[in-house]
Design a protein around this motif. Sequence first.
Motif, PDB file in Angstrom:
ATOM      1  N   UNK A  25       6.748  -0.597   5.797  1.00 54.65           N
ATOM      2  CA  UNK A  25       5.948  -1.741   6.532  1.00 54.65           C
ATOM      3  C   UNK A  25       4.758  -1.120   7.617  1.00 54.65           C
ATOM      4  N   UNK A  26       3.780  -1.625   7.106  1.00 56.40           N
ATOM      5  CA  UNK A  26       2.349  -0.810   7.853  1.00 56.40           C
ATOM      6  C   UNK A  26       1.638  -2.155   8.580  1.00 56.40           C
ATOM      7  N   UNK A  27       0.534  -1.843   9.318  1.00 56.89           N
ATOM      8  CA  UNK A  27      -0.073  -2.987   9.805  1.00 56.89           C
ATOM      9  C   UNK A  27      -1.157  -2.533  10.035  1.00 56.89           C
ATOM     10  N   UNK A  28      -2.243  -3.643  10.028  1.00 57.92           N
ATOM     11  CA  UNK A  28      -3.963  -3.802  10.247  1.00 57.92           C
ATOM     12  C   UNK A  28      -4.849  -4.564  10.825  1.00 57.92           C
ATOM     13  N   UNK A  29      -5.630  -4.545  11.325  1.00 58.43           N
ATOM     14  CA  UNK A  29      -6.842  -5.587  12.355  1.00 58.43           C
ATOM     15  C   UNK A  29      -7.024  -6.539  11.206  1.00 58.43           C
ATOM     16  N   UNK A  30      -7.395  -7.702  11.635  1.00 62.92           N
ATOM     17  CA  UNK A  30      -7.638  -8.587  10.897  1.00 62.92           C
ATOM     18  C   UNK A  30      -9.106  -8.398  10.155  1.00 62.92           C
ATOM     19  N   UNK A  31      -9.216  -6.949  11.251  1.00 65.68           N
ATOM     20  CA  UNK A  31     -11.328  -7.234  10.643  1.00 65.68           C
ATOM     21  C   UNK A  31     -11.367  -5.811   9.482  1.00 65.68           C
ATOM     22  N   UNK A  32     -10.004  -5.403   9.741  1.00 70.56           N
ATOM     23  CA  UNK A  32     -10.327  -4.652   8.605  1.00 70.56           C
ATOM     24  C   UNK A  32      -9.944  -4.712   6.905  1.00 70.56           C
ATOM     25  N   UNK A  33      -9.540  -3.708   6.471  1.00 68.30           N
ATOM     26  CA  UNK A  33     -10.810  -4.528   4.894  1.00 68.30           C
ATOM     27  C   UNK A  33      -8.701  -4.340   4.630  1.00 68.30           C
ATOM     28  N   UNK A  79       0.599  -0.789   0.100  1.00 67.08           N
ATOM     29  CA  UNK A  79      -0.062   0.123   0.062  1.00 67.08           C
ATOM     30  C   UNK A  79       1.146   1.663   0.008  1.00 67.08           C
ATOM     31  N   UNK A  80       2.098   1.082  -0.661  1.00 64.67           N
ATOM     32  CA  UNK A  80       2.891   2.242  -0.464  1.00 64.67           C
ATOM     33  C   UNK A  80       2.340   3.223  -2.189  1.00 64.67           C
ATOM     34  N   UNK A  81       2.213   3.497  -1.441  1.00 65.62           N
ATOM     35  CA  UNK A  81       1.734   4.840  -2.820  1.00 65.62           C
ATOM     36  C   UNK A  81       2.909   5.630  -3.578  1.00 65.62           C
ATOM     37  N   UNK A  82       3.335   5.454  -3.236  1.00 67.91           N
ATOM     38  CA  UNK A  82       4.883   5.915  -4.117  1.00 67.91           C
ATOM     39  C   UNK A  82       5.563   4.574  -5.105  1.00 67.91           C
ATOM     40  N   UNK A 103       1.774  -0.074  -6.104  1.00 64.14           N
ATOM     41  CA  UNK A 103       0.672  -0.106  -5.028  1.00 64.14           C
ATOM     42  C   UNK A 103       0.017  -0.776  -5.678  1.00 64.14           C
ATOM     43  N   UNK A 104      -0.720  -1.716  -4.687  1.00 68.08           N
ATOM     44  CA  UNK A 104      -1.818  -2.459  -4.425  1.00 68.08           C
ATOM     45  C   UNK A 104      -1.624  -3.532  -5.493  1.00 68.08           C
ATOM     46  N   UNK A 105      -0.138  -3.799  -5.946  1.00 71.67           N
ATOM     47  CA  UNK A 105      -0.560  -5.275  -6.285  1.00 71.67           C
ATOM     48  C   UNK A 105       0.396  -5.688  -5.268  1.00 71.67           C
ATOM     49  N   UNK A 106      -0.124  -7.697  -5.054  1.00 71.45           N
ATOM     50  CA  UNK A 106      -0.090  -8.156  -4.382  1.00 71.45           C
ATOM     51  C   UNK A 106       1.538  -8.895  -4.576  1.00 71.45           C
ATOM     52  N   UNK A 119      -7.082  -4.030   1.813  1.00 68.11           N
ATOM     53  CA  UNK A 119      -6.265  -2.168   1.093  1.00 68.11           C
ATOM     54  C   UNK A 119      -6.501  -0.978   2.625  1.00 68.11           C
ATOM     55  N   UNK A 120      -6.917  -1.599   3.605  1.00 69.80           N
ATOM     56  CA  UNK A 120      -6.833  -0.493   5.153  1.00 69.80           C
ATOM     57  C   UNK A 120      -5.519  -0.470   6.078  1.00 69.80           C
ATOM     58  N   UNK A 121      -4.988   0.548   5.495  1.00 66.66           N
ATOM     59  CA  UNK A 121      -3.537   0.729   6.442  1.00 66.66           C
ATOM     60  C   UNK A 121      -4.021   0.894   7.384  1.00 66.66           C
ATOM     61  N   UNK A 122      -4.149   0.714   9.016  1.00 65.24           N
ATOM     62  CA  UNK A 122      -4.530   0.913  10.661  1.00 65.24           C
ATOM     63  C   UNK A 122      -3.214   1.908  10.974  1.00 65.24           C
TER      64      UNK A 122
END
Length: 614
Positions: free
Chosen positions: A355-363, A318-321, A325-328, A365-368
């Motif tokens: 490096x990003x993190x998020x909860x398992x309940x979120x989308x 999810x690095x816009x730079x 970006x958005x590729x798996x 493509x969403x960065x926590x």
Amino acid sequence: MLPFFTNPYPDELLYSAIARYHFYSGNLDCKDTLEELFGSRSVVPSVEIGSNFSILAERLGPQYSVESLLANHTIYPYYALFLSKQRQLEILEDVKGEGQALYTRLGIVAGGICRKDGLYYCSICAKADTERYGEPYIHREHQLQGIDYCPHHEVLLRKYPITNDSRIEYIRFELKHMDLSSTHKIDPHKELALHLAKQAYKLLHLPLHFLSREQINAKYQTLLRAHNLITASNRVRQREMYQAIKSILSGSFLQHYESTLNNNDEYNWLRVLTRNSKRHVNPFRHLLFLYYLQQDVENLVTINEDDGAFGRGPFPCLNRAATHYKKFVIPNVVVTRDFKTKNSIGTFTCSCGFVYSRKHTTNMFEIGRIKAFGDVWLEKLHDLQEQNLSIRAIARELGVDSKTIKRYLIGNVELKQVNSHRDNDDILGIYKQNLLKGIKELPNLSRTALRNKYKKQYMYLYRHDKAWLDEALPERRYGQNTIKKVNWAKRDQQYVQEIKRLHQKLLQSEKPIRITISKIGKSLGILANLEQHLNKLPKTNKLLNDITESLQDFQLRRCYKIIDDLLGNDQGIFLWQVQRKAAIKSHHFHAIKPKLESYIEMKQEVTNNERTTS
């Protein structure tokens, strides 16, 4: 092939159809019937399932098969779903032949509960069958272990009187021996018992061998994860699950149906059911577990098998730079646990340094939280700066807050980024200086004390230059501390007294605090012993089981306090208002709403009685 056969009625046991065939064939000796159907006079009739199905299906004709007889006219589907794929294949072979190991493989021998010692019927079904078919018959849904009610007419099942208990006789239902009167018996467990009877009936009609125990376990994992009962290491939170089930299923119900739970028993049925164990768990207990999970049997077909808290990789960057970006492109996720909420947190590290993190309940493509931006992002930041774009424009382009852009451009965070990429030699040098300075200033500290004081430096040096660390530390000190044997019985009694006092204090707190082992352990400074040595503290363990709260228990206590306050101030009570003040999510509040309504009604009745008396 037989010249005729009494074709089974819907959900009729094969045993019942054979009993009817014996009656209408005019055979006087049951062994003659056995020889006609099975080619053997030594076959022993079996009510629940049976054997020698290959010969029977061949003699009945092409409209029958071993699988159709097993699926539609035995109780086997009640068990099939919860058997391993290997066990299902073995049982299919058992029923084709003599079936010597059949009931052992099913678990009826070792894992049976609420066993029925006869044949059972529903009085209303018997009437309806007689009107439609001219005679009653034995329904398979009425013979299941643990099932006391008819799923169709919601009445208690009755035991059919049997005068002949010969092992080689077939019992045929006769209306004259049946009690068809209407009676009503008070049963405190009726509502739940009825629900389980209906779920058991649905089990009988799921496609045979459509699912196996391996798949069911994976689906259970998915459901438990939705209840936040799976840890970051994919283990089940057994204690919390036990507390939650205890609050839903009454002790008297579990005792009546031979399913009591002892959380100290490593092999209680709940632990066995939620572990990848070869031990058998009765289908009735699986139905209890599904009731706790608020799941219908039919839902098992559509629930996905568990792929972990975040699914299987790859995962998106999810690095816009970055051009990807958005590729798996991120192959793996590192799962940890949030200390406060106990939710699973996934950390995703891309090769671009982002490096990003998020909860398992979120989308996905969403960065926590962004933990590191990386060189690609920093390079893009400086490129945009050289284009004389505004701070806000750069922030929009990179997908961050404008304050973040300011911090990086000023240079505060850039230094942090540079520091994080220092050579190991630089870090080693700094940490060595820190430790040597500490040793010089505090010469009396032992190795253990130095390790506790300089944890970060110590661990880094231990991993990267252990030889230097061992030489720099002071000599080891032996024999100065004598290890005292712990009197666990005395400590157990001491903990009980301290926990009781703390429990009262927590209950009296102005702002409700959830009573958990973690809260008690941290407050008293004994968390390590409660987590690691609870088996040595039986009284403490029992007390904790009694006073600790599940999430639902705590939500109820919060709501009860709000209701009491409103009643004390002679204010009207609106449940939406209680929910808002208690800050409970709607799906959780919906689950406790009936109990709150009962509590309000009870409190208002008490208040009215007191006013009448005064």
